[in-house]
Motif scaffolding. Structure first.
Motif, PDB file in Angstrom:
ATOM      1  N   GLU A   1     -25.117 -11.600  34.768  1.00 17.97           N
ATOM      2  CA  GLU A   1     -26.338 -12.332  35.912  1.00 17.97           C
ATOM      3  C   GLU A   1     -26.212 -13.618  36.211  1.00 17.97           C
ATOM      4  O   GLU A   1     -26.948 -13.993  36.869  1.00 17.97           O
ATOM      5  N   TYR A   2     -25.265 -14.220  35.548  1.00 17.10           N
ATOM      6  CA  TYR A   2     -25.303 -15.799  35.811  1.00 17.10           C
ATOM      7  C   TYR A   2     -23.812 -15.840  36.653  1.00 17.10           C
ATOM      8  O   TYR A   2     -23.267 -17.166  36.475  1.00 17.10           O
ATOM      9  N   ASP A   3     -23.297 -15.053  37.572  1.00 13.61           N
ATOM     10  CA  ASP A   3     -22.011 -15.106  38.006  1.00 13.61           C
ATOM     11  C   ASP A   3     -22.198 -16.061  39.375  1.00 13.61           C
ATOM     12  O   ASP A   3     -23.255 -15.807  40.282  1.00 13.61           O
ATOM     13  N   ALA A   4     -21.434 -17.135  39.388  1.00 11.49           N
ATOM     14  CA  ALA A   4     -21.614 -18.279  40.210  1.00 11.49           C
ATOM     15  C   ALA A   4     -21.448 -17.870  41.514  1.00 11.49           C
ATOM     16  O   ALA A   4     -22.173 -18.187  42.670  1.00 11.49           O
ATOM     17  N   ALA A   5     -20.288 -17.119  41.615  1.00 13.03           N
ATOM     18  CA  ALA A   5     -19.717 -16.486  42.896  1.00 13.03           C
ATOM     19  C   ALA A   5     -20.816 -15.576  43.454  1.00 13.03           C
ATOM     20  O   ALA A   5     -21.017 -15.685  44.818  1.00 13.03           O
ATOM     21  N   GLU A   6     -21.415 -14.617  42.854  1.00 11.31           N
ATOM     22  CA  GLU A   6     -22.304 -13.909  43.172  1.00 11.31           C
ATOM     23  C   GLU A   6     -23.612 -14.731  43.704  1.00 11.31           C
ATOM     24  O   GLU A   6     -24.254 -14.460  44.748  1.00 11.31           O
ATOM     25  N   ARG A   7     -24.109 -15.849  43.324  1.00 12.30           N
ATOM     26  CA  ARG A   7     -25.143 -16.611  43.248  1.00 12.30           C
ATOM     27  C   ARG A   7     -24.790 -17.194  44.741  1.00 12.30           C
ATOM     28  O   ARG A   7     -25.612 -17.392  45.834  1.00 12.30           O
ATOM     29  N   ALA A   8     -23.481 -17.761  45.022  1.00 10.73           N
ATOM     30  CA  ALA A   8     -23.219 -18.174  46.212  1.00 10.73           C
ATOM     31  C   ALA A   8     -23.074 -17.550  47.334  1.00 10.73           C
ATOM     32  O   ALA A   8     -23.644 -17.688  48.390  1.00 10.73           O
ATOM     33  N   ARG A   9     -22.940 -15.942  47.225  1.00  9.25           N
ATOM     34  CA  ARG A   9     -22.848 -15.158  48.225  1.00  9.25           C
ATOM     35  C   ARG A   9     -24.310 -14.772  48.544  1.00  9.25           C
ATOM     36  O   ARG A   9     -24.612 -14.590  49.702  1.00  9.25           O
ATOM     37  N   GLN A  10     -25.320 -14.802  47.708  1.00  6.75           N
ATOM     38  CA  GLN A  10     -26.641 -14.662  48.155  1.00  6.75           C
ATOM     39  C   GLN A  10     -27.343 -15.836  48.649  1.00  6.75           C
ATOM     40  O   GLN A  10     -28.582 -15.728  49.305  1.00  6.75           O
ATOM     41  N   LEU A  11     -26.765 -16.962  48.851  1.00  9.53           N
ATOM     42  CA  LEU A  11     -27.382 -18.174  49.356  1.00  9.53           C
ATOM     43  C   LEU A  11     -26.583 -18.367  50.677  1.00  9.53           C
ATOM     44  O   LEU A  11     -25.383 -18.399  50.878  1.00  9.53           O
ATOM     45  N   ASP A  12     -27.334 -18.906  51.773  1.00 11.33           N
ATOM     46  CA  ASP A  12     -26.748 -19.137  52.797  1.00 11.33           C
ATOM     47  C   ASP A  12     -26.317 -20.625  52.839  1.00 11.33           C
ATOM     48  O   ASP A  12     -27.134 -21.381  52.725  1.00 11.33           O
ATOM     49  N   PRO A  13     -24.955 -20.865  52.858  1.00  8.93           N
ATOM     50  CA  PRO A  13     -24.093 -21.990  52.689  1.00  8.93           C
ATOM     51  C   PRO A  13     -24.546 -22.769  54.275  1.00  8.93           C
ATOM     52  O   PRO A  13     -24.408 -23.954  53.853  1.00  8.93           O
ATOM     53  N   ALA A  14     -24.679 -21.972  55.258  1.00 11.40           N
ATOM     54  CA  ALA A  14     -25.283 -22.917  56.500  1.00 11.40           C
ATOM     55  C   ALA A  14     -26.555 -23.488  56.239  1.00 11.40           C
ATOM     56  O   ALA A  14     -26.800 -25.047  56.737  1.00 11.40           O
ATOM     57  N   ARG A  15     -27.489 -22.835  55.523  1.00  8.28           N
ATOM     58  CA  ARG A  15     -28.708 -23.519  55.403  1.00  8.28           C
ATOM     59  C   ARG A  15     -29.001 -24.414  54.106  1.00  8.28           C
ATOM     60  O   ARG A  15     -29.659 -25.284  54.152  1.00  8.28           O
ATOM     61  N   HIS A  16     -28.298 -23.775  53.122  1.00  4.75           N
ATOM     62  CA  HIS A  16     -28.466 -24.498  51.727  1.00  4.75           C
ATOM     63  C   HIS A  16     -27.002 -24.698  51.104  1.00  4.75           C
ATOM     64  O   HIS A  16     -26.606 -24.343  50.184  1.00  4.75           O
ATOM     65  N   PRO A  17     -26.299 -25.739  51.960  1.00  2.00           N
ATOM     66  CA  PRO A  17     -24.994 -25.839  51.276  1.00  2.00           C
ATOM     67  C   PRO A  17     -24.785 -26.349  50.147  1.00  2.00           C
ATOM     68  O   PRO A  17     -23.800 -25.812  49.311  1.00  2.00           O
ATOM     69  N   LEU A  18     -25.744 -27.344  49.699  1.00  2.00           N
ATOM     70  CA  LEU A  18     -25.573 -27.969  48.204  1.00  2.00           C
ATOM     71  C   LEU A  18     -26.082 -26.945  47.182  1.00  2.00           C
ATOM     72  O   LEU A  18     -25.253 -26.825  46.376  1.00  2.00           O
ATOM     73  N   ALA A  19     -27.113 -26.254  47.489  1.00  2.00           N
ATOM     74  CA  ALA A  19     -27.500 -25.275  46.356  1.00  2.00           C
ATOM     75  C   ALA A  19     -26.529 -24.102  46.137  1.00  2.00           C
ATOM     76  O   ALA A  19     -26.110 -23.793  45.240  1.00  2.00           O
ATOM     77  N   ALA A  20     -25.981 -23.796  47.433  1.00  2.00           N
ATOM     78  CA  ALA A  20     -24.691 -22.604  47.278  1.00  2.00           C
ATOM     79  C   ALA A  20     -23.689 -23.231  46.545  1.00  2.00           C
ATOM     80  O   ALA A  20     -22.981 -22.401  45.914  1.00  2.00           O
ATOM     81  N   ARG A  21     -23.093 -24.476  46.537  1.00  2.00           N
ATOM     82  CA  ARG A  21     -22.161 -24.974  45.836  1.00  2.00           C
ATOM     83  C   ARG A  21     -22.539 -25.474  44.389  1.00  2.00           C
ATOM     84  O   ARG A  21     -21.621 -25.886  43.607  1.00  2.00           O
ATOM     85  N   SER A  22     -23.603 -25.306  44.101  1.00  2.48           N
ATOM     86  CA  SER A  22     -23.879 -25.854  42.896  1.00  2.48           C
ATOM     87  C   SER A  22     -23.703 -24.874  41.771  1.00  2.48           C
ATOM     88  O   SER A  22     -23.877 -25.301  40.498  1.00  2.48           O
ATOM     89  N   GLY A  23     -23.368 -23.548  41.849  1.00  2.00           N
ATOM     90  CA  GLY A  23     -23.088 -22.630  40.774  1.00  2.00           C
ATOM     91  C   GLY A  23     -22.097 -23.098  39.771  1.00  2.00           C
ATOM     92  O   GLY A  23     -22.520 -23.139  38.519  1.00  2.00           O
ATOM     93  N   PRO A  24     -20.932 -23.394  40.244  1.00  5.69           N
ATOM     94  CA  PRO A  24     -20.032 -23.788  39.326  1.00  5.69           C
ATOM     95  C   PRO A  24     -20.521 -24.914  38.634  1.00  5.69           C
ATOM     96  O   PRO A  24     -19.972 -25.021  37.134  1.00  5.69           O
ATOM     97  N   THR A  25     -21.219 -25.937  38.800  1.00 12.03           N
ATOM     98  CA  THR A  25     -21.715 -27.103  37.888  1.00 12.03           C
ATOM     99  C   THR A  25     -22.877 -26.530  37.272  1.00 12.03           C
ATOM    100  O   THR A  25     -22.710 -26.883  36.048  1.00 12.03           O
ATOM    101  N   SER A  26     -23.494 -25.753  37.625  1.00 12.41           N
ATOM    102  CA  SER A  26     -24.705 -25.146  36.859  1.00 12.41           C
ATOM    103  C   SER A  26     -24.196 -24.375  35.546  1.00 12.41           C
ATOM    104  O   SER A  26     -24.672 -24.256  34.488  1.00 12.41           O
ATOM    105  N   TRP A  27     -23.068 -23.326  36.044  1.00 17.45           N
ATOM    106  CA  TRP A  27     -22.639 -22.311  35.082  1.00 17.45           C
ATOM    107  C   TRP A  27     -21.363 -22.277  34.786  1.00 17.45           C
ATOM    108  O   TRP A  27     -20.721 -21.545  34.261  1.00 17.45           O
ATOM    109  N   GLY A  28     -20.707 -23.610  34.940  1.00 20.01           N
ATOM    110  CA  GLY A  28     -19.253 -23.985  34.470  1.00 20.01           C
ATOM    111  C   GLY A  28     -19.044 -24.023  33.058  1.00 20.01           C
ATOM    112  O   GLY A  28     -19.853 -23.529  32.273  1.00 20.01           O
ATOM    113  N   SER A  29     -17.890 -24.439  32.749  1.00 18.03           N
ATOM    114  CA  SER A  29     -17.616 -24.427  31.176  1.00 18.03           C
ATOM    115  C   SER A  29     -18.529 -25.399  30.582  1.00 18.03           C
ATOM    116  O   SER A  29     -19.096 -26.593  30.839  1.00 18.03           O
TER     117      SER A  29
END
Length: 210
Positions: A159-187
Motif C-alpha cells: 500500500e506504500y508503493d511509490a510508483a502507484e502513488r505517483a500514478r495517482q497524482l497529476d504530475p502536471a499539477r503537483h510535480p513535487l508531490a508526485a516525485r516525492s514518493g521514492p524519497t518518502s518510502w525509499g531505502s
C-alpha cells in the motif's frame, strides 16, 4: 521456577516478537511461563506497568554499548544508530519505548557522559539536553513509522508503493508531490542517514551561533 520481574520482562519481550504489542497480554505471558495469569499481578498490576518495565529494560540495553569517541558528531551518529538497531530488534520495539515511564530512574544516569561530551564540545547545557532528547525522539518516531511501513526485508508494504502513488497524482499539477514518493518510502537506511545528517547539521549551526 521462581517468578521475578526480570524473568517476566524477558518473557514479555519474547511474546512481543511473536504477537506484537497489540497481542501482548498477561495471559499469553503467563502461558509461556507455565503459570496462571494472576501470578503475574504480584509483580505487575496491569499491562501498562509491564510495558513500562519493558521500555526500561530496552533503555538499559541501549546504554550497554560504550561511547568510544570524543567527537560530538560521531557521538550522535553512533548513539542514534545504536538506538535504532535496538528498537528494531523487537517487533513494535519503538511503540513499547514511546510514551513509557522509566521504572528505574537510575537509568537516566546514562545521559551523564554524552551530555558532558556535548557541553565540553561547546554546547550550552540546555542545548545539549535538547539535542540529546531530540535525537532520541527522532529515532523513536522514525522506527515507529519504519516498523509500520516496511516489511522485514526492508521493502515497503504494497500500500506504500511509490510508483502507484505517483500514478495517482497529476504530475502536471503537483510535480513535487508526485516525485516525492521514492524519497518518502525509499531505502529506510538511506533515509535514516539523511535524517541524522539533518540533525547534526542543525546542531552544528546552533553551535556556531554567537
Amino acid at each position: 521456577m521462581a517468578l521475578t520481574k526480570p524473568l517476566i520482562t524477558q518473557t514479555a519481550l519474547a511474546v512481543l516478537d511473536d504477537e506484537g504489542l497489540d497481542g501482548l497480554t498477561l495471559r499469553r505471558i503467563a502461558d509461556r511461563l507455565g503459570v496462571k495469569a494472576p501470578a503475574l499481578y504480584w509483580h505487575f498490576p496491569d499491562k501498562k506497568a509491564l510495558v513500562d518495565e519493558m521500555a526500561t529494560e530496552l533503555m538499559r540495553r541501549s546504554q550497554d554499548a560504550p561511547i568510544d569517541t570524543a567527537d560530538w558528531r560521531e557521538l550522535i551518529s553512533q548513539s542514534s544508530r545504536g538506538l535504532r538497531a535496538l528498537l528494531r530488534s523487537h517487533r513494535d520495539g519503538a511503540r513499547v519505548f514511546s510514551g513509557s515511564r522509566l521504572t528505574d530512574v537510575s537509568v537516566a544516569a546514562g545521559m551523564e557522559r554524552p551530555l558532558r561530551l556535548l557541553i565540553d564540545s561547546g554546547f550550552t547545557e540546555r542545548d545539549a539536553k535538547l539535542a540529546w532528547t531530540t535525537m532520541r525522539d527522532l529515532v523513536v518516531g522514525f522506527v515507529i513509522e519504519e516498523q509500520e511501513v516496511y516489511l522485514a526485508d526492508g521493502s515497503p508494504r504494497p500500500e506504500y508503493d511509490a510508483a502507484e502513488r505517483a500514478r495517482q497524482l497529476d504530475p502536471a499539477r503537483h510535480p513535487l508531490a508526485a516525485r516525492s514518493g521514492p524519497t518518502s518510502w525509499g531505502s529506510p537506511d538511506e533515509r535514516f542517514d539523511d535524517v541524522i545528517r539533518f540533525l547534526i547539521d542543525g546542531m552544528a549551526a546552533r553551535l556556531d551561533q554567537p
